[in-house]
Scaffold this active site. Sequence first.
Site, PDB file in Angstrom:
ATOM      1  N   CYS A   1       0.830  -1.195   0.000  1.00  0.00           N
ATOM      2  CA  CYS A   1       0.000   0.000   0.000  1.00  0.00           C
ATOM      3  C   CYS A   1       0.868   1.249   0.000  1.00  0.00           C
ATOM      4  O   CYS A   1       2.065   1.194  -0.244  1.00  0.00           O
ATOM      5  CB  CYS A   1      -0.902   0.006   1.237  1.00  0.00           C
ATOM      6  SG  CYS A   1      -1.848  -1.517   1.479  1.00  0.00           S
TER       7      CYS A   1
ATOM      8  N   ASN B   1       2.193  -0.465   5.222  1.00  0.00           N
ATOM      9  CA  ASN B   1       2.551  -0.809   3.848  1.00  0.00           C
ATOM     10  C   ASN B   1       3.503  -1.991   3.892  1.00  0.00           C
ATOM     11  O   ASN B   1       4.558  -1.913   4.523  1.00  0.00           O
ATOM     12  CB  ASN B   1       3.230   0.380   3.155  1.00  0.00           C
ATOM     13  CG  ASN B   1       3.872  -0.011   1.832  1.00  0.00           C
ATOM     14  OD1 ASN B   1       3.347  -0.847   1.104  1.00  0.00           O
ATOM     15  ND2 ASN B   1       5.014   0.586   1.528  1.00  0.00           N
TER      16      ASN B   1
END
Length: 624
Positions: A2, A78
Amino acid sequence: MCGINGLYTPTELLGPGSRVELVHKMNQALAHRGPDDAGTWAEGPIALGHRRLSIIDLSAAGHQPMHSPDGRYVLVFNGEIYNYRALRSTLPDYTYHSNSDSEVILAAYARWGVGCLAHLVGMFAFAIWDRQATTLFIARDRLGIKPLYYCQNQGGLAFSSELRGILASGWCARKMDTDSLVDYLRYQTVHAPHTMVEGIKMLQPGSYLLQSAAGILKEYYWQLVPQRAERLEGGDWSGRVRGALQTAVERRLVADVPFGAFLSGGVDSSAVVALMSQISDQQVRTFNISFAEDQYDESKFARMMAQRCGTLHEEIRLRADDFLHLLPAALQAMDHPSGDGPNTYVVSKSTREAGVTMALSGLGGDELFGGYSVFKQLHELQQHRWLNLTPAPLRRWGANVYQSWRPTIAGQKTAEILRLPQINALAAYPLYRQVLLDDQIRALSNMPVLPQNRVHELIQSQLHNEDFLKLPLISQISVLEIQTYLQNVLLRDTDQMSMANALEVRVPFMDHELVELVLKIPDAVKLGQPNKRLLVAAMGDLLPSAITQRSKMGFTLPFAQWMQTELRDFCATRIHYLANYPFFQEKALLQLWQQFLANDGSVSWSRVWMLVVLGQWLQQNDIR
């Protein structure tokens, strides 16, 4: 996989826009990293943002920012935690609302605090806001696979997965860091923690940052150099490496989406694909780039390996016109300038278009197992330390004669090595990796005095590290290769170019347990034929001799040809833009371009290409 963003501002914002509005702008700048979902959350001094590319638990339960059940902790994350299932079983008291690895980070932090980092196996960059203690905890994985940038000023702290996220917030001026520009000209990249933009830093691999009203604390939780580790002098090295690499690959096959692998036909990618094919219960998909120019084409070796492993193989045939068509998008995707990158963009784009969301790569094998020529060359140089017995004035005279006789790039570097106060492998290392030498940079720029060489500074710091000095020479070079070229060029490029295409790339060779093992292994086991002898021995009969015995080519595009033909106008435009940039001497820069066009042996395509990329990046990001 992400993109994450955040702002910590203990006082009221002085500029236009609220914290949420600024984080929303940051999210928009990172939209390519997460096409599946987006979210923002703010409270008091903190605002967090997230863009989601769903890999594990594709449901809405994986939405971020993610809150702990008691509401105390808020996470943006992430990356991937490969051991999340095992960790979850050790944390049964936490009330889970999803099957995601993200929530396991929250559970681990709630149990162990900062100590959770020792339990996480994976690639990651994440931030956790503690609403009770009003502290912001930011961490990055051990090897620096996932990036995290931050900017600290009197107003607080901004952080993002990409440089452009911070730039979009307006939190930091778009001002050039001149020392970093010199670093780029030396090494076609900027070494962390620095970036090309003044005031924006990169969180170092294996470190964390804790921000509170009292200030900011930065600490390392893991070091690349094994601490207090003695050399391991005996054992079944190939068997231990095989087991560690197999574990590393197996960890990286955890996903809830279709996956594949990049297959160049070299030893590293072939090793990864061979193990994937043994471990996976589904047919592996492999992707290879082939070229019309035979001297760059490895496709026949990739086909051979694909057939041997029974993969579903796809070749991406690339011609100059195709690349020219893709080049603007590839450079637009470049978050931080780098002399490399478009290669990864092309293969990532084609892999994603084939319906694959996650792919494994052989990246890191050369750095870990001594695959580059620099390993052999520096090992041989270490055997020639008798050169130091020659008086320095005589060596300098010999260097001048040699450079006049051989005015090539290799000749220039050899002459610089002869001029060193002391000749040895570590002293020479910065020169081996340098693209433009210091005299050339002074000629191209308006800086008669250059800042200290950052690779040299890194080596000087390691010379005071007893653990580093205990490592075998080849392992010392591996450490330097990982900390410079791999982390600051290859891993950074892989992240930004793959994420520009919403593709997650996993790198088994950068499994920290595998790295710790290989760094302890003696040089004698690694050196010799075939290239990457230890890795080849570890793979046994899984790799055919046609793969292990062939000459190393490296994954590169035919830039030298293309830049003088189809890409000539494109390059000329960027070189002329750069020639008018205040830092550069216009006449000298344009002369370098003409030397390249005239096939001057002292001007390689890579020296010119990194300038083309720099001109493009400065212009599109309005860096002054």
